[in-house]
Write an enzyme that holds these catalytic residues in place. Structure first.
Site, PDB file in Angstrom:
ATOM      1  N   LYS A 206      46.628   2.717  72.103  1.00  0.00           N
ATOM      2  CA  LYS A 206      47.825   2.819  71.411  1.00  0.00           C
ATOM      3  C   LYS A 206      47.916   2.258  69.973  1.00  0.00           C
ATOM      4  CE  LYS A 206      51.060   3.147  75.427  1.00  0.00           C
ATOM      5  NZ  LYS A 206      52.095   2.426  76.146  1.00  0.00           N
ATOM      6  N   GLY A 374      38.626  -4.726  77.181  1.00  0.00           N
ATOM      7  CA  GLY A 374      38.108  -4.459  78.699  1.00  0.00           C
ATOM      8  C   GLY A 374      37.225  -3.128  78.711  1.00  0.00           C
ATOM      9  N   GLY A 397      42.501  -8.906  77.838  1.00  0.00           N
ATOM     10  CA  GLY A 397      43.624  -9.110  77.364  1.00  0.00           C
ATOM     11  C   GLY A 397      43.782 -10.523  76.352  1.00  0.00           C
TER      12      GLY A 397
END
Ligand code: ADP
Ligand code: MG
Length: 418
Positions: A206, A374, A397
């Site tokens: 995204k 990741g 993250g």
């Protein structure tokens, strides 16, 4: 400001409270929990060996899974203690709690170089709440604080932030472990003044996940190469049809603003010129999660509009070759986000070609290559190229937030170098 590291400390005879990332994947085998991937434990060994050599009494704290404040037997750190013992070849004591009498008694008996692993800190809700009373209880056995859990540093929890503050307030030191030090060096310092050309590869799912990173890197990069599903939002912004692809119509404005900034800053900003698409056909079956299963039929490469009934899954061969050529002339490379749905071998070629180009630039051109995220790390390991780049972040993250330029609470709480 540079942070103090374990290297700077004299810790002989001192109790070092060290936060580590032992959130390892577990699987039940014959009624026992077995660790399926040791990587996170192995990553802490250099810091542990250094502290052992320095004669510290090492007290390890970590979380495992999401026990939500309960003593979930399946989320005990005991198997991690056994594995650490095996990997280090030294005995590792285990405390059945992370605070209280058990811990204080065990700590009182430690000799220089001994290791004590505490039980899951998330057995208490106070951990994630960063409760000051709980942090004081943890800090009872801490003369010095060390954080080697970069992957948890974006959260202000008691063991990642609270204890560090308490130790520092008492006049003690809060320092980065060697793994944390490497993360800060490669994701931070190395990208401040990168050797040029500095090529950034951004992909993944995204635009909305990555926009802050794009925005910040537009100020540093010479070239930005866009891939993955993220590219479709840019395409849509230019009126190109994206069919059934993963796309964010609400973010076309964001995409256009990024391109405008690229022009202003004279960044070579590239979008894919070809795309691998497929036509999904409903099989009428449901998967384990109750979601419909689609067959991906008629896999082909297109340029321009994606047909209404089709979906994009990767950059095409022409884009991959173009990106590879640009990457091979880079001196610094940062890669975040795969170029397509690499988990499916039918759509992995673009990601693998980019991975190979990054490796070639590193090995033949002496480029520094840094991989954050990741799934990007997974993609590189899947291609068998994980050990051929300069640095792969362990952060997930946390690495994304750090690349955005955010101040991570677990890093901010560490003592500054004098
Ligand atoms: P990272 O974890 O490296 O930051 P992301 O989480 O942003 O990367 O994105 C990785 C995911 O994006 C992968 O699971 C991959 O399958 C998915 N992805 C990439 N390109 C596409 C695409 N064209 N269509 C659907 N999913 C995609
Ligand atoms: Mg991801």
């Amino acid at each position: 400001m540079a942070k103090l590291t374990v290297r700077d400390l004299d810790v002989r005879g001192k109790r070092v409270f060290m936060r580590v990332d032992y959130n390892v994947p577990l699987e039940e085998r014959d009624g026992q929990m077995a660790i399926t991937d040791n990587t996170r434990i192995v990553e802490t060994l250099p810091t542990l060996k250094l502290l052992i050599d320095k004669g510290a009494k090492i007290i390890l704290a970590a979380h495992l899974g999401r026990p939500k404040g309960k003593r979930e037997a399946t989320m005990s750190l005991r198997p991690v203690g056994l594995k650490l013992h095996e990997l280090l070849g030294r005995s590792v004591a285990f405390a059945t709690d992370c605070i209280g009498e058990v811990v204080e008694k065990a700590a009182a008996h430690m000799k220089d170089g001994d290791i004590l692993l505490l039980e899951n800190v998330r057995y208490y809700n106070e951990e994630e709440a960063n409760d000051p009373v709980f942090a004081e209880k943890l800090a009872k056995v801490a003369d010095v604080y060390v954080n080697d859990a970069f992957g948890a540093a974006h959260r202000a929890h008691a063991s990642t932030e609270g204890v560090a503050r308490i130790v520092a307030k008492r006049g003690g030191f809060a320092a980065a472990g060697l793994l944390m030090e490497r993360e800060l060096k490669f994701l931070g310092d190395e990208l401040e003044n990168p050797a040029r050309p500095f090529v950034v590869i951004l992909g993944g799912a995204k635009v909305s996940d990555k926009i802050k990173v794009i925005d910040r890197l537009l100020e540093k990069a010479d070239t930005i190469l866009i891939g993955g599903a993220m590219a479709y939002t840019f395409k849509l912004a230019h009126g190109v049809k994206t069919g059934k692809s993963l796309v964010e119509p609400d973010h076309t404005g964001t995409a256009l603003a990024a391109e405008k900034k690229a022009i202003e800053r004279k960044v070579n900003f590239q979008l894919p010129t070809d795309t691998i698409i497929a036509t999904p056909v409903d099989t009428g079956k449901l998967n384990k999660k109750g979601k419909p299963v689609y067959d991906l039929t008629n896999i082909r490469t297109i340029r321009g509009d994606i047909p209404d009934d089709a979906e994009g899954f990767s950059i095409g061969a022409e884009t991959a070759a173009n990106y590879a050529r640009i990457i091979q002339s880079a001196k610094t490379i940062l890669w975040n986000g795969p170029m397509g749905m690499f988990e499916d071998p039918r759509f992995a070629a673009g990601t693998n070609a980019v991975a190979q180009a990054v490796v070639d630039a590193t090995q033949k051109n002496g480029a520094k290559s840094i991989i954050g995220g990741g799934d990007s790390v997974k993609a590189l390991n899947k291609a068998g190229l994980g050990d051929k780049v300069t640095f792969m972040s362990t952060g997930g993250g946390a690495s994304l937030e750090f690349l955005e330029g955010a101040v991570l609470p677990g890093v901010a709480a560490l003592s500054d170098k004098k």
